[in-house]
Design a protein around this motif. Structure first.
Motif, PDB file in Angstrom:
ATOM      1  N   PHE A  60       0.829  -1.019   0.029  1.00  0.00           N
ATOM      2  CA  PHE A  60      -0.064  -0.047  -0.154  1.00  0.00           C
ATOM      3  C   PHE A  60       0.921   1.187  -0.122  1.00  0.00           C
ATOM      4  O   PHE A  60       2.127   1.149   0.248  1.00  0.00           O
ATOM      5  CB  PHE A  60      -0.811   0.140   1.053  1.00  0.00           C
ATOM      6  N   GLU A  61       0.348   2.516  -0.390  1.00  0.00           N
ATOM      7  CA  GLU A  61       1.049   3.732  -0.215  1.00  0.00           C
ATOM      8  C   GLU A  61       1.100   4.173   1.166  1.00  0.00           C
ATOM      9  O   GLU A  61      -0.007   4.250   1.694  1.00  0.00           O
ATOM     10  CB  GLU A  61       0.297   4.589  -1.089  1.00  0.00           C
ATOM     11  N   LEU A  95      -1.369  -3.227  -4.074  1.00  0.00           N
ATOM     12  CA  LEU A  95      -1.354  -4.865  -4.687  1.00  0.00           C
ATOM     13  C   LEU A  95      -1.794  -5.507  -3.699  1.00  0.00           C
ATOM     14  O   LEU A  95      -1.067  -5.587  -2.595  1.00  0.00           O
ATOM     15  CB  LEU A  95       0.039  -5.060  -5.052  1.00  0.00           C
ATOM     16  N   PHE A  96      -2.971  -6.456  -3.733  1.00  0.00           N
ATOM     17  CA  PHE A  96      -3.581  -7.357  -2.898  1.00  0.00           C
ATOM     18  C   PHE A  96      -3.601  -8.669  -3.638  1.00  0.00           C
ATOM     19  O   PHE A  96      -4.485  -8.965  -4.392  1.00  0.00           O
ATOM     20  CB  PHE A  96      -4.867  -7.221  -2.290  1.00  0.00           C
ATOM     21  N   PRO A  97      -2.290  -9.277  -3.874  1.00  0.00           N
ATOM     22  CA  PRO A  97      -2.563 -10.597  -4.962  1.00  0.00           C
ATOM     23  C   PRO A  97      -3.540 -11.763  -4.593  1.00  0.00           C
ATOM     24  O   PRO A  97      -3.930 -12.319  -5.444  1.00  0.00           O
ATOM     25  CB  PRO A  97      -0.907 -10.994  -4.793  1.00  0.00           C
ATOM     26  N   GLY A 112     -10.827  -8.838  -6.784  1.00  0.00           N
ATOM     27  CA  GLY A 112     -11.616  -7.642  -6.680  1.00  0.00           C
ATOM     28  C   GLY A 112     -10.717  -6.268  -7.167  1.00  0.00           C
ATOM     29  O   GLY A 112      -9.319  -6.504  -7.066  1.00  0.00           O
ATOM     30  N   PRO A 113     -11.271  -5.389  -7.350  1.00  0.00           N
ATOM     31  CA  PRO A 113     -10.496  -4.140  -7.946  1.00  0.00           C
ATOM     32  C   PRO A 113      -9.756  -3.577  -6.559  1.00  0.00           C
ATOM     33  O   PRO A 113     -10.413  -2.239  -6.441  1.00  0.00           O
ATOM     34  CB  PRO A 113     -11.247  -3.288  -8.649  1.00  0.00           C
ATOM     35  N   PHE A 139      10.650   3.721   1.075  1.00  0.00           N
ATOM     36  CA  PHE A 139       9.446   3.686   0.300  1.00  0.00           C
ATOM     37  C   PHE A 139       8.473   2.950   0.926  1.00  0.00           C
ATOM     38  O   PHE A 139       7.403   2.252   0.343  1.00  0.00           O
ATOM     39  CB  PHE A 139       9.730   3.140  -1.269  1.00  0.00           C
ATOM     40  N   GLY A 140       8.569   2.473   2.314  1.00  0.00           N
ATOM     41  CA  GLY A 140       7.714   1.682   3.057  1.00  0.00           C
ATOM     42  C   GLY A 140       7.882   0.154   2.521  1.00  0.00           C
ATOM     43  O   GLY A 140       6.843  -0.488   2.985  1.00  0.00           O
ATOM     44  N   THR A 141       8.585  -0.183   1.837  1.00  0.00           N
ATOM     45  CA  THR A 141       8.687  -1.715   1.206  1.00  0.00           C
ATOM     46  C   THR A 141       9.666  -2.478   1.582  1.00  0.00           C
ATOM     47  O   THR A 141       9.858  -3.701   1.223  1.00  0.00           O
ATOM     48  CB  THR A 141       8.635  -1.362  -0.366  1.00  0.00           C
TER      49      THR A 141
END
Length: 310
Positions: free
Chosen positions: A80-81, A89-91, A95-96, A163-165
């Protein structure tokens, strides 16, 4: 003197269940305590808005039953941001989801400051605070399952980077031009070692069967475990070289198999570590079981409150 205590709600969003924990923390420096845990069906088929409403419903019900909380955290299975709390991204949820705002609607409905944290990072935060990694200044965590999640904890804080990742231990490339991974790269630890890859290698229906048959001495299953352990071990050796942790905590369904799986991973890692005392890096099973993600989410709520207080 009166010791101030605070309570935090953790919601761990999974494809099947939302796991819930209420954690109490006091200012006297003692370890946070888990007051209650429970779980509710996610109803993932309802899509992003339906799942958001479900999280709110579960959160409100928990607060009604357990009493008021000072902050909340949401553990989520993806990226998420960090600034907006919107999903990238929720693999594993239908749903969208891309661009869906999750943190703010849940936070405002619950009426408390609310943090978002990746579920694997939440696992590491929980294990590093009150679980198998407590009192460990540099800790690496890995969750083995349908995917391979990870996290880095340094001096009591999850290290997320610019970047939070940061902390995606499972997305190191360990085999150039290897099989395609869900992240878009080829040859990641996750692509080479996740549950369905292990099952395919052993010619079995699922990973649980592989572990069960390996425990009975099935050669093909033992061999598949060793292959997967080798790739995980390479990834962990890289992390040890970069970060120098004294402990690595491994969680997921795999932990039930104990040394059958942890042994080969430990050996594969230690045989590739040359610049640190490899036998002083312990590889241990997680202690908090299925509740680690929800406990870590609650602790992320606590951390966010501390940041606001500064």
């Amino acid at each position: 003197p009166h010791v101030t205590t605070q309570r935090f709600l953790g919601l761990d969003l999974g494809g099947t269940n939302i796991k819930v924990a209420v954690v109490e923390s006091s200012e006297d420096g003692s370890s946070p305590e888990v007051m209650s845990t429970t779980q509710h069906l996610t109803h993932a088929e309802r899509g992003p808005q339906g799942v958001t409403d479900r999280l709110i419903e579960v959160g409100r019900r928990t607060i009604e039953e357990a009493g008021p909380v000072d902050a909340a955290g949401l553990g989520v299975p993806g990226l998420f941001e960090p600034d907006t709390g919107r999903i990238v991204l929720f693999p594993n949820l239908p749903g969208p989801w891309r661009g869906h705002s999750l943190r703010d609607p849940v936070g405002s409905a619950l009426g408390v400051p609310t943090a978002l944290i990746n579920d694997a990072r939440a696992f590491v935060l929980a294990e590093g605070t009150i679980g198998a990694g407590r009192d460990c200044p540099t800790l690496i965590g890995l969750t083995l399952g349908p995917g391979i999640g990870g996290g880095i904890m340094i001096d009591g804080q999850i290290h997320l980077g610019e970047f939070g990742t940061g902390g995606e231990v499972g997305h190191q490339i360990v085999l150039p031009d290897g099989p395609l991974c869900g992240c878009g790269n080829k040859g990641c630890v996750e692509a080479l070692a996740r549950a369905d890859t292990l099952a395919a290698l052993a010619g079995q229906a699922d990973a649980a069967t592989v572990y069960r048959r390996a425990a009975d001495g099935d050669e093909a299953c033992l061999s598949a475990i060793n292959t997967v352990a080798t790739y995980i071990g390479i990834g962990l050796a890289n992390v040890v070289t970069l970060l120098g942790p004294s402990r690595i905590v491994i969680g997921g369904g795999i932990v039930a198999s104990g040394e059958l799986v942890l042994g080969p991973i430990r050996e594969a890692m230690r045989s590739r570590v040359t610049l640190a005392p490899a036998d002083e890096v312990s590889v241990v099973p997680a202690e908090l079981g299925n509740w680690a993600g929800a406990i870590g989410a609650a602790l992320a709520g606590r951390a966010q409150l501390e940041v606001r207080a500064r």
